[in-house]
Design a protein around this motif. Structure first.
Motif, PDB file in Angstrom:
ATOM      1  N   GLY A 116       0.798  -1.221   0.000  1.00 42.03           N
ATOM      2  CA  GLY A 116       0.000   0.000   0.000  1.00 42.03           C
ATOM      3  C   GLY A 116       0.827   1.266   0.000  1.00 42.03           C
ATOM      4  N   ILE A 117       2.004   1.214  -0.608  1.00 44.20           N
ATOM      5  CA  ILE A 117       2.899   2.366  -0.649  1.00 44.20           C
ATOM      6  C   ILE A 117       2.791   3.036  -2.010  1.00 44.20           C
ATOM      7  N   GLU A 118       2.534   4.330  -1.988  1.00 45.90           N
ATOM      8  CA  GLU A 118       2.430   5.103  -3.217  1.00 45.90           C
ATOM      9  C   GLU A 118       3.828   5.348  -3.776  1.00 45.90           C
ATOM     10  N   PHE A 119       3.948   5.253  -5.096  1.00 46.45           N
ATOM     11  CA  PHE A 119       5.251   5.431  -5.721  1.00 46.45           C
ATOM     12  C   PHE A 119       5.176   6.467  -6.824  1.00 46.45           C
ATOM     13  N   GLU A 120       6.203   7.292  -6.904  1.00 42.57           N
ATOM     14  CA  GLU A 120       6.269   8.330  -7.922  1.00 42.57           C
ATOM     15  C   GLU A 120       7.620   8.272  -8.624  1.00 42.57           C
ATOM     16  N   LEU A 121       7.604   8.289  -9.949  1.00 45.34           N
ATOM     17  CA  LEU A 121       8.821   8.303 -10.754  1.00 45.34           C
ATOM     18  C   LEU A 121       8.836   9.571 -11.592  1.00 45.34           C
ATOM     19  N   GLU A 122       9.897  10.350 -11.450  1.00 46.43           N
ATOM     20  CA  GLU A 122      10.033  11.578 -12.220  1.00 46.43           C
ATOM     21  C   GLU A 122      11.473  11.690 -12.697  1.00 46.43           C
ATOM     22  N   LEU A 147      11.550   1.364   1.744  1.00 44.67           N
ATOM     23  CA  LEU A 147      10.354   0.598   2.091  1.00 44.67           C
ATOM     24  C   LEU A 147      10.260   0.367   3.601  1.00 44.67           C
ATOM     25  N   ARG A 148      11.400   0.225   4.217  1.00 41.89           N
ATOM     26  CA  ARG A 148      11.426  -0.051   5.655  1.00 41.89           C
ATOM     27  C   ARG A 148      11.039   1.167   6.482  1.00 41.89           C
ATOM     28  N   TYR A 149      11.409   2.362   6.012  1.00 42.14           N
ATOM     29  CA  TYR A 149      11.253   3.555   6.836  1.00 42.14           C
ATOM     30  C   TYR A 149      10.171   4.520   6.364  1.00 42.14           C
ATOM     31  N   THR A 150       9.657   4.331   5.168  1.00 44.35           N
ATOM     32  CA  THR A 150       8.646   5.255   4.680  1.00 44.35           C
ATOM     33  C   THR A 150       7.313   5.071   5.390  1.00 44.35           C
ATOM     34  N   ARG A 151       6.474   6.080   5.314  1.00 44.82           N
ATOM     35  CA  ARG A 151       5.119   5.969   5.858  1.00 44.82           C
ATOM     36  C   ARG A 151       4.133   5.581   4.758  1.00 44.82           C
ATOM     37  N   ARG A 152       4.105   6.387   3.694  1.00 46.41           N
ATOM     38  CA  ARG A 152       3.107   6.133   2.651  1.00 46.41           C
ATOM     39  C   ARG A 152       3.645   6.278   1.228  1.00 46.41           C
ATOM     40  N   LYS A 153       4.802   6.944   1.047  1.00 49.08           N
ATOM     41  CA  LYS A 153       5.187   7.302  -0.310  1.00 49.08           C
ATOM     42  C   LYS A 153       6.697   7.247  -0.509  1.00 49.08           C
ATOM     43  N   ILE A 154       7.092   6.814  -1.710  1.00 52.21           N
ATOM     44  CA  ILE A 154       8.494   6.804  -2.140  1.00 52.21           C
ATOM     45  C   ILE A 154       8.576   7.485  -3.503  1.00 52.21           C
ATOM     46  N   ARG A 155       9.613   8.245  -3.692  1.00 47.11           N
ATOM     47  CA  ARG A 155       9.814   8.944  -4.966  1.00 47.11           C
ATOM     48  C   ARG A 155      11.189   8.602  -5.513  1.00 47.11           C
ATOM     49  N   LEU A 156      11.230   8.255  -6.787  1.00 49.35           N
ATOM     50  CA  LEU A 156      12.483   8.009  -7.499  1.00 49.35           C
ATOM     51  C   LEU A 156      12.624   9.074  -8.570  1.00 49.35           C
ATOM     52  N   GLY A 157      13.708   9.825  -8.538  1.00 46.84           N
ATOM     53  CA  GLY A 157      13.890  10.920  -9.477  1.00 46.84           C
ATOM     54  C   GLY A 157      15.266  10.905 -10.107  1.00 46.84           C
ATOM     55  N   ALA A 158      15.381  11.532 -11.258  1.00 46.25           N
ATOM     56  CA  ALA A 158      16.671  11.637 -11.952  1.00 46.25           C
ATOM     57  C   ALA A 158      16.723  12.957 -12.702  1.00 46.25           C
ATOM     58  N   THR A 159      17.845  13.623 -12.586  1.00 43.55           N
ATOM     59  CA  THR A 159      18.039  14.888 -13.281  1.00 43.55           C
ATOM     60  C   THR A 159      19.524  15.082 -13.531  1.00 43.55           C
ATOM     61  N   GLU A 160      19.876  16.139 -14.236  1.00 45.18           N
ATOM     62  CA  GLU A 160      21.275  16.477 -14.477  1.00 45.18           C
ATOM     63  C   GLU A 160      21.625  17.737 -13.706  1.00 45.18           C
ATOM     64  N   ARG A 161      22.700  17.653 -12.925  1.00 46.28           N
ATOM     65  CA  ARG A 161      23.161  18.808 -12.158  1.00 46.28           C
ATOM     66  C   ARG A 161      24.671  18.937 -12.287  1.00 46.28           C
ATOM     67  N   ASP A 162      25.105  20.100 -12.708  1.00 48.85           N
ATOM     68  CA  ASP A 162      26.542  20.394 -12.788  1.00 48.85           C
ATOM     69  C   ASP A 162      27.317  19.338 -13.566  1.00 48.85           C
ATOM     70  N   GLY A 163      26.700  18.814 -14.613  1.00 51.68           N
ATOM     71  CA  GLY A 163      27.378  17.812 -15.431  1.00 51.68           C
ATOM     72  C   GLY A 163      27.337  16.404 -14.864  1.00 51.68           C
ATOM     73  N   TYR A 164      26.559  16.173 -13.809  1.00 54.77           N
ATOM     74  CA  TYR A 164      26.403  14.850 -13.212  1.00 54.77           C
ATOM     75  C   TYR A 164      24.976  14.356 -13.416  1.00 54.77           C
ATOM     76  N   LEU A 165      24.842  13.051 -13.612  1.00 52.47           N
ATOM     77  CA  LEU A 165      23.538  12.415 -13.521  1.00 52.47           C
ATOM     78  C   LEU A 165      23.262  12.160 -12.042  1.00 52.47           C
ATOM     79  N   VAL A 166      22.172  12.713 -11.536  1.00 50.13           N
ATOM     80  CA  VAL A 166      21.826  12.562 -10.123  1.00 50.13           C
ATOM     81  C   VAL A 166      20.539  11.751 -10.017  1.00 50.13           C
ATOM     82  N   ILE A 167      20.632  10.578  -9.422  1.00 51.08           N
ATOM     83  CA  ILE A 167      19.471   9.735  -9.188  1.00 51.08           C
ATOM     84  C   ILE A 167      19.188   9.750  -7.691  1.00 51.08           C
TER      85      ILE A 167
END
Length: 239
Positions: A116-122, A147-167
């Motif tokens: 029952g954990i909501e998941f968001e991918l951006e 999964l162990r410590y969340t209450r209701r939601k997990i978010r997975l994100g990826a972007t580019e910052r300062d020439g790095y891929l940040v996940i």
């Protein structure tokens, strides 16, 4: 001449002493990892076949979560062993990040739904250069922790910052304790096996990040609190 009382045990004793016990352990861990992988596949099949009766079963979800966590731990142990043997390297290839993350999360979706954990991918529409297998190992461990410590939601994100891929993996739990918030690799000598939290996963993640480099830039990890969900935030930065 041969001695009257030859020592018939010496050869056996020397053979035993010459056993590389670390290699024996690594082989056993490898076998256990493969067995758990087969178990996880069977659990996935069982969830699909019996979805009406076990999809919301807390015992079944706990079983699958613990099996996933153990499998992730064994993958890390093998990686750290190979690192100690100077036999762990990154096979860098170009990947379209949104597709990579979507495929990765598809493996975890049934368990997320069951818990029952909501998941968001951006993820931004960007390409990244990384070892997909090593990064998958890092993300598996990080998501298991979320999964162990969340209450209701997990978010997975990826972007580019300062020439790095940040996940980034974020949750809406209580966040990391102040002692764990840092940038860079934890010191392996400081890992505490008596506390119940050895940080082996963080050591593995930072080691994987460090295997990714471009020129003078090297990958790293960051732990902080806040983010879009207000809880813990794990970031891996890859050049």
């Amino acid at each position: 001449m041969t001695p009257d009382n030859p020592d018939t045990t010496g050869g056996s004793r020397n053979s035993t002493q010459n056993i590389d016990f670390s290699m024996v352990l690594a082989s056993a861990v490898h076998d256990m990892k493969n067995s758990l992988g087969m178990l996880l596949n069977s659990l996935d099949d069982l969830r699909r076949e019996q979805s009406a009766t076990i999809a919301d079963s807390s015992r079944f979800n706990t079983l699958q979560y613990e099996a996933e966590r153990m499998h992730s731990d064994l993958v890390q142990l093998l990686g750290i062993y190979r690192l100690g043997e100077n036999n762990l390297s990154a096979h860098i290839e170009e990947h379209f990040v949104p597709d990579f993350l979507s495929e990765h999360m598809a493996r975890h979706t049934p368990l997320l739904d069951g818990l029952g954990i909501e998941f968001e991918l951006e993820a931004d529409d960007i390409n990244g250069f990384f070892d997909a297998d090593l990064l998958t190992g890092v993300l598996n461990n990080t998501l298991n922790n979320a999964l162990r410590y969340t209450r209701r939601k997990i978010r997975l994100g990826a972007t580019e910052r300062d020439g790095y891929l940040v996940i980034a993996v974020e949750d809406d739990g209580d966040g990391y304790p102040e002692s764990m918030q840092h940038t860079g690799a934890p010191d392996f000598k400081t890992l505490d096996f008596n506390s119940g939290s050895t940080s082996l996963g963080l050591f593995f993640a930072s080691s994987v990040a460090a295997l990714h480099s471009e020129g003078e830039r090297t990958g790293t990890i960051r732990l902080l609190n806040g983010g879009s969900l207000g809880g813990g935030v794990f970031e891996i930065w890859l050049p």
